[in-house]
Scaffold this motif. Sequence first.
Motif, PDB file in Angstrom:
ATOM      1  N   HIS A 160       0.318  15.473  -4.035  1.00 49.74           N
ATOM      2  CA  HIS A 160       1.604  15.960  -4.537  1.00 49.74           C
ATOM      3  C   HIS A 160       2.528  16.438  -3.419  1.00 49.74           C
ATOM      4  CE1 HIS A 160      -1.153  19.380  -4.366  1.00 49.74           C
ATOM      5  NE2 HIS A 160      -0.101  20.159  -4.178  1.00 49.74           N
ATOM      6  N   LYS A 161       1.993  16.680  -2.213  1.00 49.81           N
ATOM      7  CA  LYS A 161       2.842  17.091  -1.091  1.00 49.81           C
ATOM      8  C   LYS A 161       3.383  15.890  -0.314  1.00 49.81           C
ATOM      9  CE  LYS A 161       0.622  21.589  -0.359  1.00 49.81           C
ATOM     10  NZ  LYS A 161      -0.066  22.481   0.622  1.00 49.81           N
ATOM     11  N   GLU A 162       2.895  14.697  -0.637  1.00 52.62           N
ATOM     12  CA  GLU A 162       3.326  13.493   0.062  1.00 52.62           C
ATOM     13  C   GLU A 162       4.499  12.871  -0.689  1.00 52.62           C
ATOM     14  OE1 GLU A 162       4.351  11.278   2.225  1.00 52.62           O
ATOM     15  OE2 GLU A 162       2.326  11.321   3.089  1.00 52.62           O
ATOM     16  N   ASN A 163       5.699  12.991  -0.121  1.00 49.24           N
ATOM     17  CA  ASN A 163       6.917  12.498  -0.775  1.00 49.24           C
ATOM     18  C   ASN A 163       7.304  11.090  -0.339  1.00 49.24           C
ATOM     19  OD1 ASN A 163       7.373  14.930  -2.244  1.00 49.24           O
ATOM     20  ND2 ASN A 163       8.217  15.869  -0.382  1.00 49.24           N
ATOM     21  N   ASN A 164       6.640  10.581   0.676  1.00 51.48           N
ATOM     22  CA  ASN A 164       7.015   9.267   1.206  1.00 51.48           C
ATOM     23  C   ASN A 164       5.851   8.283   1.143  1.00 51.48           C
ATOM     24  OD1 ASN A 164       9.692  10.124   2.033  1.00 51.48           O
ATOM     25  ND2 ASN A 164       8.684  11.223   3.717  1.00 51.48           N
ATOM     26  N   TRP A 165       5.093   8.380   0.081  1.00 51.56           N
ATOM     27  CA  TRP A 165       3.901   7.546   0.000  1.00 51.56           C
ATOM     28  C   TRP A 165       4.234   6.065  -0.049  1.00 51.56           C
ATOM     29  CZ3 TRP A 165       3.257   4.731  -4.559  1.00 51.56           C
ATOM     30  CH2 TRP A 165       4.027   5.140  -5.651  1.00 51.56           C
ATOM     31  N   PHE A 166       5.350   5.703  -0.656  1.00 51.38           N
ATOM     32  CA  PHE A 166       5.736   4.288  -0.689  1.00 51.38           C
ATOM     33  C   PHE A 166       6.038   3.781   0.722  1.00 51.38           C
ATOM     34  CE2 PHE A 166       7.253   1.995  -4.698  1.00 51.38           C
ATOM     35  CZ  PHE A 166       6.048   2.223  -5.321  1.00 51.38           C
ATOM     36  N   GLN A 167       6.722   4.605   1.522  1.00 52.32           N
ATOM     37  CA  GLN A 167       7.045   4.186   2.879  1.00 52.32           C
ATOM     38  C   GLN A 167       5.787   3.995   3.729  1.00 52.32           C
ATOM     39  OE1 GLN A 167       8.800   6.124   1.075  1.00 52.32           O
ATOM     40  NE2 GLN A 167      10.986   5.787   1.418  1.00 52.32           N
ATOM     41  N   VAL A 168       4.805   4.881   3.520  1.00 53.81           N
ATOM     42  CA  VAL A 168       3.550   4.755   4.259  1.00 53.81           C
ATOM     43  C   VAL A 168       2.835   3.474   3.863  1.00 53.81           C
ATOM     44  CG1 VAL A 168       1.292   5.797   4.675  1.00 53.81           C
ATOM     45  CG2 VAL A 168       3.315   7.245   4.516  1.00 53.81           C
ATOM     46  N   VAL A 169       2.817   3.204   2.560  1.00 58.71           N
ATOM     47  CA  VAL A 169       2.181   1.977   2.088  1.00 58.71           C
ATOM     48  C   VAL A 169       2.877   0.756   2.671  1.00 58.71           C
ATOM     49  CG1 VAL A 169       1.752   0.585   0.026  1.00 58.71           C
ATOM     50  CG2 VAL A 169       1.295   3.042  -0.006  1.00 58.71           C
ATOM     51  N   ASN A 170       4.182   0.872   2.909  1.00 49.35           N
ATOM     52  CA  ASN A 170       4.964  -0.239   3.448  1.00 49.35           C
ATOM     53  C   ASN A 170       4.535  -0.619   4.862  1.00 49.35           C
ATOM     54  OD1 ASN A 170       7.072  -2.129   3.027  1.00 49.35           O
ATOM     55  ND2 ASN A 170       8.394  -0.936   4.378  1.00 49.35           N
ATOM     56  N   THR A 171       3.811   0.298   5.545  1.00 45.29           N
ATOM     57  CA  THR A 171       3.339   0.002   6.901  1.00 45.29           C
ATOM     58  C   THR A 171       2.047  -0.799   6.893  1.00 45.29           C
ATOM     59  OG1 THR A 171       2.062   2.069   7.047  1.00 45.29           O
ATOM     60  CG2 THR A 171       4.386   2.137   7.724  1.00 45.29           C
ATOM     61  N   LEU A 172       1.578  -1.151   5.710  1.00 39.28           N
ATOM     62  CA  LEU A 172       0.328  -1.917   5.570  1.00 39.28           C
ATOM     63  C   LEU A 172       0.679  -3.315   5.081  1.00 39.28           C
ATOM     64  CD1 LEU A 172      -1.784   0.870   3.795  1.00 39.28           C
ATOM     65  CD2 LEU A 172      -1.625   0.408   6.251  1.00 39.28           C
ATOM     66  N   PRO A 173       1.061  -4.205   5.957  1.00 35.73           N
ATOM     67  CA  PRO A 173       1.612  -5.499   5.537  1.00 35.73           C
ATOM     68  C   PRO A 173       0.614  -6.421   4.859  1.00 35.73           C
ATOM     69  CG  PRO A 173       1.252  -5.457   7.908  1.00 35.73           C
ATOM     70  CD  PRO A 173       1.006  -4.069   7.425  1.00 35.73           C
ATOM     71  N   SER A 174      -0.688  -6.165   5.071  1.00 29.83           N
ATOM     72  CA  SER A 174      -1.694  -7.062   4.492  1.00 29.83           C
ATOM     73  C   SER A 174      -2.244  -6.569   3.163  1.00 29.83           C
ATOM     74  CB  SER A 174      -2.861  -7.233   5.486  1.00 29.83           C
ATOM     75  OG  SER A 174      -2.420  -7.732   6.729  1.00 29.83           O
ATOM     76  N   LEU A 175      -1.736  -5.421   2.689  1.00 29.24           N
ATOM     77  CA  LEU A 175      -2.321  -4.780   1.514  1.00 29.24           C
ATOM     78  C   LEU A 175      -2.168  -5.648   0.269  1.00 29.24           C
ATOM     79  CD1 LEU A 175      -3.765  -2.108   0.899  1.00 29.24           C
ATOM     80  CD2 LEU A 175      -1.577  -1.209   0.101  1.00 29.24           C
ATOM     81  N   LEU A 176      -3.310  -5.880  -0.394  1.00 22.35           N
ATOM     82  CA  LEU A 176      -3.335  -6.659  -1.628  1.00 22.35           C
ATOM     83  C   LEU A 176      -3.540  -5.779  -2.853  1.00 22.35           C
ATOM     84  CD1 LEU A 176      -5.623  -9.644  -0.503  1.00 22.35           C
ATOM     85  CD2 LEU A 176      -3.122  -9.600  -0.619  1.00 22.35           C
ATOM     86  N   GLU A 177      -4.321  -4.728  -2.713  1.00 21.97           N
ATOM     87  CA  GLU A 177      -4.662  -3.885  -3.864  1.00 21.97           C
ATOM     88  C   GLU A 177      -4.467  -2.415  -3.501  1.00 21.97           C
ATOM     89  OE1 GLU A 177      -8.360  -3.092  -6.995  1.00 21.97           O
ATOM     90  OE2 GLU A 177      -8.204  -4.979  -5.868  1.00 21.97           O
ATOM     91  N   LEU A 178      -3.653  -1.712  -4.302  1.00 22.58           N
ATOM     92  CA  LEU A 178      -3.367  -0.287  -4.092  1.00 22.58           C
ATOM     93  C   LEU A 178      -3.693   0.480  -5.366  1.00 22.58           C
ATOM     94  CD1 LEU A 178      -2.198   2.087  -2.472  1.00 22.58           C
ATOM     95  CD2 LEU A 178       0.060   1.446  -3.350  1.00 22.58           C
ATOM     96  N   GLN A 179      -4.588   1.464  -5.241  1.00 22.34           N
ATOM     97  CA  GLN A 179      -4.963   2.292  -6.377  1.00 22.34           C
ATOM     98  C   GLN A 179      -4.753   3.757  -6.006  1.00 22.34           C
ATOM     99  OE1 GLN A 179      -8.483   1.370  -8.614  1.00 22.34           O
ATOM    100  NE2 GLN A 179      -8.647  -0.688  -7.748  1.00 22.34           N
ATOM    101  N   LEU A 180      -3.760   4.363  -6.666  1.00 23.52           N
ATOM    102  CA  LEU A 180      -3.435   5.781  -6.464  1.00 23.52           C
ATOM    103  C   LEU A 180      -3.355   6.476  -7.824  1.00 23.52           C
ATOM    104  CD1 LEU A 180      -0.669   5.546  -3.696  1.00 23.52           C
ATOM    105  CD2 LEU A 180      -3.083   6.090  -3.396  1.00 23.52           C
ATOM    106  N   SER A 181      -4.333   6.258  -8.677  1.00 26.82           N
ATOM    107  CA  SER A 181      -4.349   6.879 -10.001  1.00 26.82           C
ATOM    108  C   SER A 181      -4.850   8.312  -9.921  1.00 26.82           C
ATOM    109  CB  SER A 181      -5.246   6.071 -10.953  1.00 26.82           C
ATOM    110  OG  SER A 181      -4.726   4.775 -11.152  1.00 26.82           O
ATOM    111  N   HIS A 182      -4.290   9.169 -10.796  1.00 27.07           N
ATOM    112  CA  HIS A 182      -4.692  10.582 -10.884  1.00 27.07           C
ATOM    113  C   HIS A 182      -4.562  11.279  -9.526  1.00 27.07           C
ATOM    114  CE1 HIS A 182      -6.233   9.711 -14.891  1.00 27.07           C
ATOM    115  NE2 HIS A 182      -6.825   8.655 -14.378  1.00 27.07           N
ATOM    116  N   CYS A 183      -3.465  11.010  -8.823  1.00 28.17           N
ATOM    117  CA  CYS A 183      -3.207  11.605  -7.512  1.00 28.17           C
ATOM    118  C   CYS A 183      -2.130  12.687  -7.576  1.00 28.17           C
ATOM    119  CB  CYS A 183      -2.798  10.528  -6.515  1.00 28.17           C
ATOM    120  SG  CYS A 183      -4.127   9.395  -6.074  1.00 28.17           S
ATOM    121  N   ASN A 184      -1.681  13.025  -8.775  1.00 30.16           N
ATOM    122  CA  ASN A 184      -0.664  14.064  -8.940  1.00 30.16           C
ATOM    123  C   ASN A 184       0.637  13.708  -8.212  1.00 30.16           C
ATOM    124  OD1 ASN A 184       0.023  16.445 -10.245  1.00 30.16           O
ATOM    125  ND2 ASN A 184      -0.558  17.749  -8.545  1.00 30.16           N
TER     126      ASN A 184
END
Length: 789
Positions: A170-194
């Motif tokens: 819940h303190k991470e406000n830029n999680w999408f931007q961080v994920v954007n630095t992973l160009p090969s990412l195929l599967e992202l699971q961030l369920s129940h992360c508040n």
Amino acid sequence: MSLILLLFLSITTFHKCICSNHTVVRCNEKDLEILLTFKQGINDSLGTISTWSTENDCCAWKGVHCDNITRRVTKIDLNTYFYEYEPVKVLEGEMNLCILELKFLSYLDLSENNFDVIRIPSIQQNITHSSILLHLDLSHLYGPLHMDNLDWLSPLSSLKYLNLDGIYLHKENNWFQVVNTLPSLLELQLSHCNLNNFPSVEYLNLSSLVTLHLSGNNFTSHLPDGLFNLTKDINSLRFEGSNIYGEMPSSLLNLQNLKLLDLSSNKLQGLIPDEIGQLAHIEYLDLARNMLSGFIPLTLGNLSSLYLLSIGSNNFSGEISKLTFSKLSSLDSLDLSNSNFLFQFDLDWVPPFQLSQLSLSNTNQGPHFPCWIYTQKSLKDLDLSSAVISLVDRNKFTNLIERIPSELILSKNSISVDMSNLTLSCSWLSLDHNNFTSGLPNISPTAEFVDLSYNSFSGSIPHSWKNLSELEVLKLWSNRLSGEVLAHLSASKRLLFMNLGENEFSGTIPMNLSENLEIVILRANQFEGNIPPQLFNLSYLFHLDLAHNKFSGSFPHCIYNFTHMVTFHIYELYSTTIDLFTKGQEYVYDVNPDRRTIDLSPNSLSGEMPLELFRLVQVQTLNLSHNNFIGTIPKTIGGMINMESLDLSNNKFFGEIPQSMALLNFLEVLNLSCNNFDGKIPTGTQLQSFNASSYIGNPKLCGAPLNNCTITEENPKTALPSTENEDDESIIESLYLGMGVGFGVGFWGICGSLFLIRKWRHAYFRFIYGVGDKLYVILTVKLNSFRRN
């Protein structure tokens, strides 16, 4: 020459083979150091990583895999394991992400353990190599595990699978931007992360993503329409229970490769667009528990690949007919529960599908049982509760329910069928609130949940019930059943919930009941005999209702082991209800582990109440009324601070009401009437708040809200002199007592001193002799003078 070279090559090859057979290449020293650092913060109570010792090659450690040639660590798999379908929490303590410094690590799974803290070293500085990590799973579902940011992910540029489910971000406000630095990412699971926000998606590039799971968060926003323009190839999308509102984004319908879409348990409004029929590859569609409205588009019937459709618990209207399902030949699971649809199916309609799961609960199907359901030969789960059904084709109906192996839920209808000759094979059986008659059905030994309450079943318990070794919940409340029942349950060692109330059962309570029992309700039957001490050794028991039976004898004096009535525990049970008699009336409760009850009213129990009963400080309802109990109320009752309802009426209790009862601040119902209590009712806001009916029938009891205790107020003129006389007599007695004591002390003080001290004794006698001589001389002179005269 060539022959010599060939011979030399053969010798060299043979020498290498010999060396390879006798030389053991151990794991890399740097890898070993990192693994030992990771181990330092772990609490391994189950010995899962007991092999992690320098005495062993780290490539032979449990969960560690190395390359066969280089002996570098390439894979670590320490996820939880399952035992009898229950997850076992393996590792606890600190999750140290220094483990990501392993240079050749490509797979890391620490999921479903019970870590309580994450340690993130300066990974960006320590990872100087190009990371080859492809799979990272740190998911955690056993409690909040906090992580302040995701910056540590940046060096992991090769990552294709990332699962952080259950880690609070819940303190991470830029999680999408961080994920954007992973160009090969195929599967992202961030369920129940508040997670609580959708950052701007303007500069994101998620074109490689095929799986996005963000369930159980708290976004409180619309789904950004642009999000789905960035993920054209996505095939699995889950946002259930994430507090999303607004309409379904139109860009969703452009995801031509989408196979799974779960938007359930949100606040979505509006219509299902007709264009949903364009999702040609969709297999799983769950829109249940939203606020969607309008008609179901007929284009939904074109989704020939659909195997799960769940659209219940919305505000839909209109008709549901065979046209809705015209091409759904792959459909396996259908949920239309809690809906106001008008179901229009021909009596001879045969669906193009064979379902394994069907839920039509809280819909209007009646009065006839839907004929098309009889055609479903593969049903495993059927829920038709509250479906206004009263008429069934007996032969087709009995054939249907006998072949259902998993869940059969027909609660709250008006079905009337003789089931005494049937054998039901389901593990979950709910037939409550119907009109079923005659004897009980035979039940499979695999049954876990059985609710046959509120029917008209009669007769005794079938012999086959003696084999219910898997049974955990049994509810037979309010039938006409008779005979002995508890002996039939001796094999049910997993039994948690037993409600046999409102029948005509008889017999005694056996000593070999399940040790796992949490709820025991035998209310309103013909049970008799003593209450066995073993019943009070059930540590999980929190609701005991033996009221309105014929139990006799004294209350067991034993060591009570009601752990859940002494210490507060949260223990999840099945989603069910119990009929609870408390506060003088009946309630129906969802199972709630913080409701503690003991009810032994109307029976023939006698003797004194053991002190152990009044040390169960978590008890909220205690009813011992209408028995023959004797003795006093112990002062320890003041420690039962959670008490809300106390009924000791119509017994033979005596003595004073302890002052400690004034400490029961949550008491709402109190009845001490018809006993032999005496003295004054303790003064306290709580006890004076009840009316006189709570105390009547105790002739020697006084004080508010009853009459005043003092007799002097009735006749003050005669009472006062009596009091003064008593005071004078007391003063005279005290005076005489003081004089006697003073004389004794003085006498023995002087005489004792003369006896023990020689000088004093000699001086005393000289004094006595001198006084005697003087008296003799004076007396002689006086006598001679008298004679001369």
